[in-house]
Scaffold this active site. Structure first.
Site, PDB file in Angstrom:
ATOM      1  N   LYS A 149      27.935  88.023  -0.928  1.00 38.08           N
ATOM      2  CA  LYS A 149      26.531  88.313  -0.623  1.00 38.08           C
ATOM      3  C   LYS A 149      26.005  89.482  -1.455  1.00 38.08           C
ATOM      4  CE  LYS A 149      27.340  89.108   3.760  1.00 38.08           C
ATOM      5  NZ  LYS A 149      28.804  88.977   3.890  1.00 38.08           N
ATOM      6  N   ARG A 202      24.106  89.331  12.696  1.00 37.79           N
ATOM      7  CA  ARG A 202      25.520  89.008  12.827  1.00 37.79           C
ATOM      8  C   ARG A 202      25.734  88.152  14.081  1.00 37.79           C
ATOM      9  NH1 ARG A 202      27.188  92.395   8.631  1.00 37.79           N
ATOM     10  NH2 ARG A 202      29.320  93.079   8.806  1.00 37.79           N
ATOM     11  N   ARG A 226      38.172  94.868  -4.328  1.00 37.85           N
ATOM     12  CA  ARG A 226      36.749  95.251  -4.443  1.00 37.85           C
ATOM     13  C   ARG A 226      36.572  96.741  -4.747  1.00 37.85           C
ATOM     14  NH1 ARG A 226      32.279  93.590  -0.015  1.00 37.85           N
ATOM     15  NH2 ARG A 226      33.518  94.837   1.438  1.00 37.85           N
ATOM     16  N   ARG A 242      37.524  91.259  10.621  1.00 43.23           N
ATOM     17  CA  ARG A 242      36.104  91.028  10.318  1.00 43.23           C
ATOM     18  C   ARG A 242      35.843  89.545  10.054  1.00 43.23           C
ATOM     19  NH1 ARG A 242      36.216  94.872   5.600  1.00 43.23           N
ATOM     20  NH2 ARG A 242      34.204  94.062   4.965  1.00 43.23           N
TER      21      ARG A 242
HETATM   22  P1  AMP Z   1      29.259  94.982   5.785  1.00 41.64           P
HETATM   23  O1  AMP Z   1      28.973  95.976   4.708  1.00 41.64           O
HETATM   24  O2  AMP Z   1      28.144  93.996   5.980  1.00 41.64           O
HETATM   25  O3  AMP Z   1      30.601  94.311   5.621  1.00 41.64           O
HETATM   26  O4  AMP Z   1      29.335  95.806   7.158  1.00 41.64           O
HETATM   27  C1  AMP Z   1      30.297  96.827   7.351  1.00 41.64           C
HETATM   28  C2  AMP Z   1      30.385  97.175   8.811  1.00 41.64           C
HETATM   29  O5  AMP Z   1      29.125  97.699   9.272  1.00 41.64           O
HETATM   30  C3  AMP Z   1      30.677  96.017   9.766  1.00 41.64           C
HETATM   31  O6  AMP Z   1      32.069  95.723   9.842  1.00 41.64           O
HETATM   32  C4  AMP Z   1      30.106  96.548  11.080  1.00 41.64           C
HETATM   33  O7  AMP Z   1      30.964  97.535  11.643  1.00 41.64           O
HETATM   34  C5  AMP Z   1      28.852  97.287  10.615  1.00 41.64           C
HETATM   35  N1  AMP Z   1      27.660  96.401  10.614  1.00 41.64           N
HETATM   36  C6  AMP Z   1      26.924  96.009   9.522  1.00 41.64           C
HETATM   37  N2  AMP Z   1      25.919  95.207   9.894  1.00 41.64           N
HETATM   38  C7  AMP Z   1      26.006  95.079  11.247  1.00 41.64           C
HETATM   39  C8  AMP Z   1      25.264  94.357  12.240  1.00 41.64           C
HETATM   40  N3  AMP Z   1      24.229  93.571  11.902  1.00 41.64           N
HETATM   41  N4  AMP Z   1      25.638  94.475  13.528  1.00 41.64           N
HETATM   42  C9  AMP Z   1      26.680  95.248  13.894  1.00 41.64           C
HETATM   43  N5  AMP Z   1      27.441  95.943  13.023  1.00 41.64           N
HETATM   44  C10 AMP Z   1      27.114  95.864  11.712  1.00 41.64           C
END
Ligand code: AMP
Length: 217
Positions: A13, A88, A122, A166
């Site tokens: 993404k 999410r 990454r 995750r």
């Molecule tokens: P990402 O960079 O999208 O992989 O997000 C990293 C972390 O941020 C996730 O594992 C969650 O802990 C938190 N996070 C990001 N977006 C959300 C969301 N929409 N709802 C809840 N937690 C989020």
């Protein structure tokens, strides 16, 4: 164009958003990036979010929604955005429906073994956020961003254990989300198991084809 990018961690993404934002002149808004910035800035939100993130768990809705609303009010997001990391859950999708009208949802489909391979390597730029991969998309100079020459870092939640958690959380939540956007007739699924960015990048081309069609509607 108000676009949602759906996909497991490591589905690509962020990489595709960084290309698409230039083509369509709309910002890439990643809730994960907003949270990481809050942590770097040592704000109360950042302090509250850090433990959840390091454990691969969701940050509570009230934290993430306030942060997102604030970002969506900014000038550069008034003509559209590429929203990454939100929603999410189906509850977040319903809240988002009350804030903005989504034009399309691009869903990147990726197998767990592909995700593990990608995220293990990454690297992210501390300056501009550009994403590299030590195996498949290495920077020209080790540890340094090709674009802004800032240092590259590895995310603290990119460990095998956290990635697996995750990925599972994503799989648990995706069906109702998919159904929600299918019912609105705005869901587009894209196979994202191929190499992230390559000269004949089919994934990026497919995204552009969809967005070009939507922008004419
Ligand atoms: P990402 O960079 O999208 O992989 O997000 C990293 C972390 O941020 C996730 O594992 C969650 O802990 C938190 N996070 C990001 N977006 C959300 C969301 N929409 N709802 C809840 N937690 C989020």
């Amino acid at each position: 164009m108000k676009i949602i990018l759906l996909g497991a961690p490591g589905a690509g993404k962020g990489v595709y958003a960084s290309r698409l934002k230039k083509t369509y002149g709309i910002p890439h808004i990643s809730t994960g990036d907003l949270l990481r910035k809050a942590i770097r800035d040592k704000t109360e939100t950042g302090l509250n979010a850090k433990t959840y993130m390091d454990n691969g768990e969701f940050v509570p809705d009230e934290i993430i929604i306030d942060l997102l609303k604030e970002r969506l009010e900014q000038e550069d997001a008034q003509n559209g955005m590429l929203l990454d990391g939100f929603p999410r859950t189906i509850e977040q999708a319903k809240i988002l429906d009350e804030i903005i009208k989504i034009s399309a949802v691009l869903k990147f489909d990726t197998k767990q073994e592909v995700v593990l391979r990608r995220l293990g390597g990454r690297l992210i730029c501390k300056g501009c956020g550009e994403i590299f991969n030590s195996h498949k998309l290495p920077p020209k100079q080790e540890g340094i961003c090709d674009h802004c020459e800032e240092e590259l870092y590895q995310r603290s939640d990119d460990t095998e254990e956290t990635i697996t958690k995750r990925f599972k959380t994503y799989e648990d939540q995706i069906n109702p989300l998919e159904e929600h956007y299918k019912n609105k007739d705005i869901l587009y699924s894209i196979d994202s198991n191929t190499d992230l960015i390559c000269p004949e990048c089919t994934v990026l081309n497919e995204c552009k084809k969809i967005l070009d069609t939507i922008s004419k509607i």
